[in-house]
Design a protein around this motif. Structure first.
Motif, PDB file in Angstrom:
ATOM      1  N   ARG A  17       0.814  -1.211   0.000  1.00  0.00           N
ATOM      2  CA  ARG A  17       0.000   0.000   0.000  1.00  0.00           C
ATOM      3  C   ARG A  17       0.851   1.266   0.000  1.00  0.00           C
ATOM      4  N   GLY A 114      -1.167  -3.724   3.716  1.00  0.00           N
ATOM      5  CA  GLY A 114      -1.805  -4.540   2.689  1.00  0.00           C
ATOM      6  C   GLY A 114      -1.201  -5.916   2.514  1.00  0.00           C
ATOM      7  N   ARG A 185      -6.267  -1.918  -5.876  1.00  0.00           N
ATOM      8  CA  ARG A 185      -5.224  -1.909  -4.853  1.00  0.00           C
ATOM      9  C   ARG A 185      -3.842  -1.805  -5.495  1.00  0.00           C
TER      10      ARG A 185
END
Length: 890
Positions: A17, A114, A185
């Motif tokens: 992330r 993440g 993402r």
């Protein structure tokens, strides 16, 4: 399928992330010690949540060995650094044929990045590969984090609430939402990675030189000149001061944190510099140095080594072999390039794969007065790519237009997905070098030959993605000047104002040649023009003010034409005769300022380059061009982009009557038997799996079997010979049509066999078909491009397709917009809509055939080439009459 997961799954680098990288790989018994360290770092509460109790030393050792032994559990590890440090583990244990129990553990210091999501997705993929349809995870009631991880992954999760525990269930098959969530993402992670380059708090230049004229000397000077917001540290092993700034011998000696390191040392010293950065906690490096993949195998190996270094430490890299990066944001002021001048700040972002070209472009932008938000020289693109930059620029509020100079694509399919979304918000203008057909490959099918003829795949990619392709850098900057300063046109009708008839006509011709209308002005507008123009002025469109026109007449004409509801954009042309050109330009801007600026305006200054350049330097948004044709072509591209952007989003079409499993089995069987070109019967079976309508046919091994087959197919027949040397049957006389019954068909086969034998061509089998209903002949096909994947083609059917080159390409899978545009682009498609008394044909049937073929080649990458030629398009329906399919291991 109830086997065990493959324990030799290749490791992969994933982007987290925050933009850093981490490695995910399968666990082995040798990893037990690393997992012990992971479990020891967990707080007692985290241990309780994961294992149901706090763990003692022996418990930790036992759990680590169980996790890594792999007797009943498939385990993945996330590691970072060299030597590796285990920061997360996840795995599943099979509890039934189609269900598995799953768990994930993440180091508390690494949570929120993440990691769990990436491990979860990888575990689901492995579980699905061995027939597991559903995964469950059990947690205590306070562990809502695991529920959120699954839900945020896009998997549809069901939560069962029981006393003192939660049970979460989710399918391993990804839904469209799952795929979309993982894709989003990845894009956010890519944007975060690029953001670390453009928004550092501190910069070190490794290899900074005291010589102002050297590359690294210019780099350091530019870092200081750019008024960077934080400290800039020069690294020089032999100098204590560089350009009046105290220097350090190594980045490790710097007392503060360094966010970005720019490396400008000889190639053989880059690895040492990168290692220093790793040990100092640097998170991003720009490698200016050359001597890597661009110089051969040794350089390629050196590049792989530094990339491996970076990724193991979670560091991202731009380059090597680049000229640096630039961010004109006054709050940051980063100029880490060795360009001699800095461009003005603005709203245009630019990425160049060529470093030298990048320098020229920065200078050109300054001459044009085109403001730049940020610039990147990508160099060898070892790590950060153009796709990553698109993800960042999509989110960057300072960027409204994106320019790309590309020499190659790293991942064109990912580019397509990203660019489709970005282009909906911001225009992308690209120059892709390498349009020539020198790389044309030999291909046996019509489709393969057509695909190899030019860079048709790049055109298809850009067209589907809404990317504006220009042939030259000059055209790219022409388009950028328009898009950066003007609103997009709401339609395709253009007004022209000129003080000379010839340039106005040239402009109108160029617009109409590009498919843009130049309509007559409304009667109200013409009357308004009459009220202040001489009697012999032209007032329809183009509006010819005549040579004596003064600046004030231009101002009034601009106001009038822009007020016309029939006009969506305006081109103003001036040859300086009555008034100086800067007066006319100023009058034009005043004419725009008197009304709401919702229509684009372009100004053509037909004068010397110095005068044109002076106009461009003025603080005014109206772009200036030298020739009317240039302005016309530029505006046409803007109109085409606006049309693409304003149309409704079209989704990929998938049919639910497809028998994809059966089709995959057919191909596997053919490959196992050593077939490359599928025989006619196998081709027909494969087409049937995807619902492609084909004429009835029978395949026989000998002439003696023809009568029985003919009796089954009707009174009018087609006969074709089949053999490995008969790729194009018509050329060898291996087709006979409109045969009446078995006797005539047998006689035709005997004559055909004799003809082919005289040419040394053998016949393996005979294909008998019913005589298809007449229709317009089209070709639909596909070929698997090694870089772009499956490319679908539509063209005129029959033997003339390669000669006429009347074709259209798109990358699979296809949307309905794709197939509609393909049909419109092919000139011979007019035969489908009643051209010169021809009957109307079933265009919808052709569209469906293209969509089905697109789904086939997208789902079956083993299809290397496919021709359906001809396909008869009838008044109702369509029929494939002949097909060739070549397969290869994917």
């Amino acid at each position: 399928m109830t086997g065990k997961p493959d324990r030799d799954v290749p490791s992969k680098e994933v982007v987290l992330r925050d933009g850093a990288t981490i490695r995910i790989r399968t666990a082995g018994i040798d990893d037990a010690r690393g997992v012990e360290w992971l479990l020891q770092e967990l707080s007692p509460e985290a241990q309780e949540s994961r294992f149901g109790k706090s763990l003692g030393v022996e418990d930790i050792r036992s759990e680590a060995e169980r996790i890594c032994r792999g007797e009943d559990r498939f385990t993945l590890l996330a590691t970072i650094g060299d030597p590796e440090r285990v920061v997360a583990e996840g795995g599943f244990t099979r509890v039934s044929d189609d269900e598995a129990r799953l768990s994930v553990t993440v180091s508390e210091s690494e949570r929120g990045r993440g990691l769990a999501t990436h491990i979860l997705g990888a575990l689901a993929e492995q579980a699905r590969s061995v027939g597991i349809r559903e995964c469950t995870a059990v947690a205590d009631p306070e562990n809502w984090a695991m529920v959120n991880v699954i839900a945020e992954s896009g998997f549809p999760v069901e939560v069962e609430v029981e006393p003192s525990r939660l049970t979460m269930r989710f399918p391993t098959d990804p839904t469209p939402n799952t795929v979309r969530q993982f894709e989003l993402r990845d894009r956010h992670a890519a944007a975060a990675a690029v953001r670390r380059f453009f928004e550092p708090e501190s910069v070190a230049l490794i290899g900074a030189s005291r010589n102002r004229k050297s590359i690294s000397g210019t780099l350091f000077h530019n870092l200081l000149r750019g008024n960077f917001r934080g400290p800039v540290y020069p690294i020089n092993k032999s100098a204590g001061v560089v350009q009046s700034v105290p220097a350090y011998q190594s980045v490790r000696e710097i007392p503060g944190q360094v966010d970005l390191a720019v490396i400008a040392v000889p190639a053989d010293a880059v690895q040492e510099a990168v290692q220093d950065c790793i040990e100092s906690g640097v998170n991003s490096v720009v490698v200016i140095s050359a001597g890597f993949s661009e110089v051969g195998d040794n350089g390629q190996q050196r590049q792989r080594e530094i990339l491996k270094q970076c990724h193991r430490a979670g560091i991202r890299m731009i380059g090597p072999n680049c000229m640096g990066i630039l961010n004109t944001d006054p709050e940051i002021g980063l100029d880490a390039t060795f360009a001699p001048d800095a461009p003005p700040a603005g709203n245009v972002a630019f990425a160049s794969q060529s470093g030298a070209l990048g320098m020229a472009i920065i200078e050109f932008a300054e001459e044009l007065g085109l403001g730049v938000s940020s610039f990147v020289s990508l160099g060898n693109k070892a790590d950060i790519s153009g796709n990553d930059l698109l993800c960042y620029w999509e989110q960057d509020d300072r960027t409204d237009v994106i320019l790309l100079y590309l020499e190659s694509f790293g991942n064109p399919r990912r580019f397509s997905h990203i660019a489709r979304d970005v282009s909906r918000r911001k225009p992308i203008v690209a120059v892709k070098s390498g349009r020539s057909s020198s790389g044309q490959r030999a291909a046996a099918s019509h489709t393969g030959a057509l695909l190899g003829a030019a860079d048709s795949t790049v055109d298809a990619l850009f067209r589907q993605s809404g990317v504006i392709r220009t042939d030259t850098l000059a055209e790219m900057f022409d388009v950028a000047s328009l898009l950066a300063s003007q609103p997009l046109p709401e339609g395709g009708k253009v007004g022209i104002i000129t003080n000379a008839g010839g340039p106005g006509i040239l402009c109108a011709d160029a617009l109409e040649a590009s498919g843009v209308a130049v309509p007559e002005l409304s009667q109200q507008s013409q009357q308004q023009l009459k009220s202040f123009l001489p009697a012999h002025a032209g007032i329809s469109n183009p509006v010819d003010l005549i040579a004596s026109a003064r600046a004030d007449e231009y101002r009034q004409a601009v106001q009038t034409v822009l007020s016309d509801d029939e006009i969506d954009a305006l081109i103003v042309i001036n040859i300086p005769i009555a008034d100086p050109i800067d007066d006319v330009y100023r009058a034009t801007t005043e004419g725009i300022g008197g009304r709401r600026s919702d229509k684009p305006v372009l100004f053509v200054a037909m004068t010397g380059s110095a005068e044109s350049a002076a106009l461009r330097q003025q603080d005014c948004p109206v772009p200036v061009y030298t020739y009317p044709e240039t302005a016309a072509r530029t505006l046409a591209r803007g109109i085409q982009y606006a049309t693409w952007r304003n149309r409704p989003v079209s989704r990929i079409v998938e049919f639910d009557d497809i028998r994809s499993g059966e089709a995959a089995g057919i191909i596997a069987e053919a490959l196992g038997a050593g077939q490359e070109w599928l025989d006619p019967a196998t081709c027909w079976r494969l087409l049937d799996c995807y619902g492609l309508p084909a004429v009835s046919q029978r395949v026989v091994d000998s002439i003696e079997q023809i009568p029985a087959a003919a009796e089954q197919l009707g009174s009018r027949l087609v006969l074709k010979a089949y053999g490995p040397d008969l790729l194009h049957k018509t050329e060898h006389g291996a087709v006979e049509v409109n045969l009446a019954g078995p006797d005539e068909t047998v006689a035709a086969a005997q004559s055909m066999k004799a003809l082919l034998e005289r040419s040394g061509i053998g016949v393996e089998s005979w294909v008998l078909q019913s005589m298809a209903e007449e229709g317009a002949e089209m070709l639909i096909g596909a070929a698997h491009d090694p870089q772009f994947g499956p490319v679908v083609v539509l063209g005129a059917g029959g033997v003339m397709v390669e000669l006429m080159h009347d074709i259209s390409f798109r990358l699979a899978p296809l949307t309905r917009h794709d197939v509609t545009e393909m049909i419109r682009e092919v000139k011979s498609s007019r035969l489908l809509t009643g051209f010169r008394g021809e009957p109307e044909r079933d265009v919808a049937a052709l569209e469906e055939a293209l969509l089905r073929l697109g789904q086939m080649v997208d789902e079956l990458p083993q299809i290397a080439e496919l021709d359906c030629n001809p396909v008869f398009i009838h008044s109702q329906g369509a029929t494939v009459v002949d097909a060739r399919i070549r397969v290869a291991e994917g």
